[in-house]
Design a protein around this motif. Structure first.
Motif, PDB file in Angstrom:
ATOM      1  N   LYS A   1       0.956  -1.181   0.112  1.00 25.98           N
ATOM      2  CA  LYS A   1      -0.008   0.176  -0.086  1.00 25.98           C
ATOM      3  C   LYS A   1       0.812   1.390  -0.096  1.00 25.98           C
ATOM      4  O   LYS A   1       0.581   2.212  -0.570  1.00 25.98           O
ATOM      5  CB  LYS A   1      -1.008   0.043   1.066  1.00 25.98           C
ATOM      6  CG  LYS A   1      -1.727   1.357   1.249  1.00 25.98           C
ATOM      7  CD  LYS A   1      -2.569   1.082   2.642  1.00 25.98           C
ATOM      8  CE  LYS A   1      -3.797   0.025   2.388  1.00 25.98           C
ATOM      9  NZ  LYS A   1      -4.760   0.318   3.475  1.00 25.98           N
TER      10      LYS A   1
ATOM     11  N   ASP B   1      -1.266   1.142  12.576  1.00 26.87           N
ATOM     12  CA  ASP B   1      -2.601   1.058  12.773  1.00 26.87           C
ATOM     13  C   ASP B   1      -3.146   0.884  11.224  1.00 26.87           C
ATOM     14  O   ASP B   1      -2.846   1.771  10.494  1.00 26.87           O
ATOM     15  CB  ASP B   1      -3.490   2.224  13.193  1.00 26.87           C
ATOM     16  CG  ASP B   1      -4.653   2.226  13.652  1.00 26.87           C
ATOM     17  OD1 ASP B   1      -5.476   1.205  12.911  1.00 26.87           O
ATOM     18  OD2 ASP B   1      -5.229   3.122  14.443  1.00 26.87           O
ATOM     19  N   PRO B   2      -3.780  -0.219  11.050  1.00 28.62           N
ATOM     20  CA  PRO B   2      -4.461  -0.594   9.568  1.00 28.62           C
ATOM     21  C   PRO B   2      -5.450   0.697   9.168  1.00 28.62           C
ATOM     22  O   PRO B   2      -5.682   0.743   7.942  1.00 28.62           O
ATOM     23  CB  PRO B   2      -4.618  -1.933   9.655  1.00 28.62           C
ATOM     24  CG  PRO B   2      -5.003  -2.172  11.157  1.00 28.62           C
ATOM     25  CD  PRO B   2      -4.086  -1.520  12.030  1.00 28.62           C
ATOM     26  N   THR B   3      -6.028   1.313  10.149  1.00 32.71           N
ATOM     27  CA  THR B   3      -7.053   2.397   9.695  1.00 32.71           C
ATOM     28  C   THR B   3      -6.585   3.422   9.461  1.00 32.71           C
ATOM     29  O   THR B   3      -7.155   4.312   9.033  1.00 32.71           O
ATOM     30  CB  THR B   3      -8.065   2.220  10.837  1.00 32.71           C
ATOM     31  OG1 THR B   3      -7.650   2.669  11.847  1.00 32.71           O
ATOM     32  CG2 THR B   3      -8.892   1.027  11.066  1.00 32.71           C
ATOM     33  N   ARG B   4      -5.152   3.912   9.710  1.00 31.97           N
ATOM     34  CA  ARG B   4      -4.648   5.134   9.713  1.00 31.97           C
ATOM     35  C   ARG B   4      -3.381   5.262   8.961  1.00 31.97           C
ATOM     36  O   ARG B   4      -2.507   4.176   9.057  1.00 31.97           O
ATOM     37  CB  ARG B   4      -4.593   5.813  11.032  1.00 31.97           C
ATOM     38  CG  ARG B   4      -5.970   6.219  11.875  1.00 31.97           C
ATOM     39  CD  ARG B   4      -5.828   6.884  12.963  1.00 31.97           C
ATOM     40  NE  ARG B   4      -4.611   6.411  13.994  1.00 31.97           N
ATOM     41  CZ  ARG B   4      -4.136   7.452  14.784  1.00 31.97           C
ATOM     42  NH1 ARG B   4      -4.655   8.573  14.968  1.00 31.97           N
ATOM     43  NH2 ARG B   4      -3.096   6.906  15.501  1.00 31.97           N
TER      44      ARG B   4
ATOM     45  N   SER C   1      -2.478  12.829  10.777  1.00 34.51           N
ATOM     46  CA  SER C   1      -3.130  11.580  10.559  1.00 34.51           C
ATOM     47  C   SER C   1      -4.043  11.567   9.439  1.00 34.51           C
ATOM     48  O   SER C   1      -5.017  12.299   9.239  1.00 34.51           O
ATOM     49  CB  SER C   1      -3.754  11.032  11.835  1.00 34.51           C
ATOM     50  OG  SER C   1      -4.530   9.965  11.678  1.00 34.51           O
TER      51      SER C   1
ATOM     52  N   THR D   1      -6.665   9.529   7.576  1.00 32.86           N
ATOM     53  CA  THR D   1      -7.659   8.224   7.905  1.00 32.86           C
ATOM     54  C   THR D   1      -7.893   7.462   6.699  1.00 32.86           C
ATOM     55  O   THR D   1      -8.153   6.177   6.870  1.00 32.86           O
ATOM     56  CB  THR D   1      -9.011   8.673   8.681  1.00 32.86           C
ATOM     57  OG1 THR D   1      -9.487   9.675   7.860  1.00 32.86           O
ATOM     58  CG2 THR D   1      -8.508   9.617   9.807  1.00 32.86           C
ATOM     59  N   ASP D   2      -8.123   7.975   5.651  1.00 34.24           N
ATOM     60  CA  ASP D   2      -8.352   7.202   4.316  1.00 34.24           C
ATOM     61  C   ASP D   2      -7.243   7.636   3.308  1.00 34.24           C
ATOM     62  O   ASP D   2      -7.308   8.697   2.807  1.00 34.24           O
ATOM     63  CB  ASP D   2      -9.532   7.951   3.721  1.00 34.24           C
ATOM     64  CG  ASP D   2     -10.014   7.223   2.560  1.00 34.24           C
ATOM     65  OD1 ASP D   2      -9.183   6.002   2.391  1.00 34.24           O
ATOM     66  OD2 ASP D   2     -11.021   7.310   2.050  1.00 34.24           O
ATOM     67  N   THR D   3      -6.128   6.595   3.229  1.00 38.45           N
ATOM     68  CA  THR D   3      -5.162   6.835   2.444  1.00 38.45           C
ATOM     69  C   THR D   3      -5.690   6.620   0.926  1.00 38.45           C
ATOM     70  O   THR D   3      -4.623   7.016   0.090  1.00 38.45           O
ATOM     71  CB  THR D   3      -4.129   5.317   2.843  1.00 38.45           C
ATOM     72  OG1 THR D   3      -4.924   4.189   2.466  1.00 38.45           O
ATOM     73  CG2 THR D   3      -3.830   5.440   4.016  1.00 38.45           C
TER      74      THR D   3
END
Length: 307
Positions: free
Chosen positions: A251, A273-276, A289, A291-293
């Motif tokens: 990713k 953190d897989p969500t951030r 941060s 939050t949505d790559t």
């Protein structure tokens, strides 16, 4: 009237001629013909025969001495006698050794209670050679009458491991080979941290997931014996998660190929953190941060504001 009868002169005897001796023709036996057919010299055959006889004598002596309760003393005495007859280690032939010196090999071979060929413990010589980090395997054999032949299979350095400030070359299995000075460090991957040498296979598998990033990775730190931090040649550090680090690295490579993360002044990327997706830049009060790559515009706007 008396008649005189004249007799002729006695015939001369021929001198006795010495008889000619016809040389006896020696007929070759079947064994002689078979020996001539063997692809070895007569001298070699003599050595083999001598060694065989010595072996039979040694075996017989050991058998008799066992019967009388003194097997070891008799066997050693007879083996020393074989050595005195010329079957003693005088030559060492080595092949395959590039890092391990001939002097070191000779020191191992000659460190014996006796150099008589029957008493040289080949397994012990091999075991001692395997204690050297560079030696992956060793083959030791006798070549009569007085030579030991040793073939060394050496390990190949594939990475440098830094642990407690010490730099050491390691092979593909993580075996330490030798220390290396910082100024002489070869162009090999650098692994940092306790136990990192044992994670070399996992590190290789990690980089295989993103071949395009491989040339940009300068070093990797094994953190807490559970996860990786990658350091890039451009100065940034990427913190990977403990679980599925390959997926996170893929990713990151995808984002970098689209928006060029590396070489733009960022200090650290955190994907634990897989969500951030957390980024940090010098001089900022705290990390940013995302939050949505997948939201590239949002990431680009945040980066421009921080710049």
């Amino acid at each position: 009237m008396t008649k005189t009868i004249r007799r002729g002169a006695a015939p001369q005897r021929r001198p006795v001629q010495p008889g000619r001796r016809v040389p006896a023709v020696r007929r070759q036996s079947t064994i002689d013909r078979l020996l001539l057919m063997l692809p070895v010299s007569e001298r070699t055959l003599q050595r083999i025969a001598t060694w065989t006889i010595m072996g039979m004598i040694l075996a017989g002596a050991v058998g008799l001495s066992t019967l009388f309760g003194v097997p070891q003393a008799a066997g050693l005495a007879l083996a020393e006698g074989v050595g005195a007859a010329g079957f003693k280690v005088k030559q060492i032939e080595t092949t395959g050794a590039r890092r391990l010196s001939e002097a070191a090999i000779a020191a191992v071979v000659l460190d014996q209670k006796s150099r008589a060929m029957p008493l040289v413990d080949l397994n012990e010589v091999r075991a001692r050679l395997l204690r050297y980090g560079w030696v992956a395997d060793a083959q030791v054999s006798r070549r009569l009458p007085d030579k030991l032949v040793i073939h060394i299979i050496e390990r190949q350095p594939v990475a440098v491991w830094q642990d407690h400030g010490q730099l050491q070359l390691i092979d593909a299995k993580g075996v330490t080979l030798e220390q290396v000075a910082p100024e002489k460090m070869p162009d090999l991957p650098l692994l940092i941290g306790e136990g990192a040498n044992e994670q070399l296979a996992a590190y290789r598998a990690l980089l295989d997931a993103t071949p395009g990033l491989r040339p940009l990775v300068r070093a990797a730190t094994w953190v807490g014996n559970r996860r990786w931090d990658l350091m890039f040649t451009t100065g940034e550090t990427l913190a990977l998660p403990e679980e599925m680090p390959q997926r996170a690295l893929v990713k990151f490579a995808d984002i970098d190929s689209n928006r060029q993360l590396l070489g733009r002044g960022w200090v650290r990327f955190d994907m634990r953190d897989p969500t951030r997706f957390v980024v940090r830049k010098p001089g900022l009060a705290g990390p940013r941060s995302i939050t949505d790559t997948s939201a590239a515009e949002h990431f680009e706007t945040s980066r421009d504001k921080e710049a």
